[in-house]
Design an enzyme around this catalytic site. Structure first.
Site, PDB file in Angstrom:
ATOM      1  N   ARG A   1      43.337  47.699  17.941  1.00  0.00           N
ATOM      2  CA  ARG A   1      44.111  46.561  18.025  1.00  0.00           C
ATOM      3  C   ARG A   1      43.103  45.620  18.269  1.00  0.00           C
ATOM      4  NH1 ARG A   1      48.821  47.716  22.256  1.00  0.00           N
ATOM      5  NH2 ARG A   1      47.375  49.398  22.876  1.00  0.00           N
TER       6      ARG A   1
ATOM      7  N   CYS B   1      41.556  46.048  23.930  1.00  0.00           N
ATOM      8  CA  CYS B   1      42.858  46.739  23.823  1.00  0.00           C
ATOM      9  C   CYS B   1      42.670  48.255  24.624  1.00  0.00           C
ATOM     10  CB  CYS B   1      43.429  46.753  22.478  1.00  0.00           C
ATOM     11  SG  CYS B   1      42.535  47.946  21.494  1.00  0.00           S
TER      12      CYS B   1
END
Length: 148
Positions: A83, A78
């Protein structure tokens, strides 16, 4: 099962050695479009309705499962590594067996001990802005019958 952690240079090396390795970029479509690791596929794990307020993509696993086999070698990345760690954990719980999280992501971040990790872009690794057939969220989501 703990998720294996790799740095951007390690991820690049693995991808250079084996063209079957998949780089799954779980950033938003605009982030991906602005630049991503070569051969990256874009399936956002979260959307942002407002800055700093991530909302999980309800179709994330459905789109992943329509495009990636459970035994595929996948490096998840990410922007900074957070994330992608969460996405990798969701994939592992869904039965994916060879998942790695790329610490530092595309733009740089911190490892699990809080130490800075240089991201893909600032490591001088190959960057692409290709967002075409087979790599964009719109085309990958369509394979799952989801509007991207």
């Amino acid at each position: 099962m703990p998720i294996k952690q790799v740095t951007p240079p390690q991820a690049n090396e693995v991808m250079q050695q084996d063209v079957q390795v998949i780089y799954l970029d779980v950033r938003t479509v605009p982030e991906f479009t602005n630049g991503h690791p070569q051969r990256g596929l874009n399936i956002p794990a979260f959307f942002f309705q407002a800055p700093g307020q991530p909302t999980p993509n309800p179709d994330f696993l459905k789109v992943v499962e329509a495009n990636l086999s459970k035994d595929a070698v996948v490096i998840v990345g990410c922007q900074a590594g957070g994330r992608s760690q969460r996405a990798a954990e969701m994939m592992a719980q869904a039965g994916y067996t060879n998942i790695s999280n790329m610490q530092g992501g595309f733009g740089g971040g911190q490892d699990q001990m809080g130490r800075p990790v240089t991201g893909w872009r600032d490591s001088g690794l190959p960057v692409s802005t290709d967002n075409g057939e087979g790599m964009s969220y719109v085309t990958l989501a369509a394979k799952a019958g989801v509007k991207g």
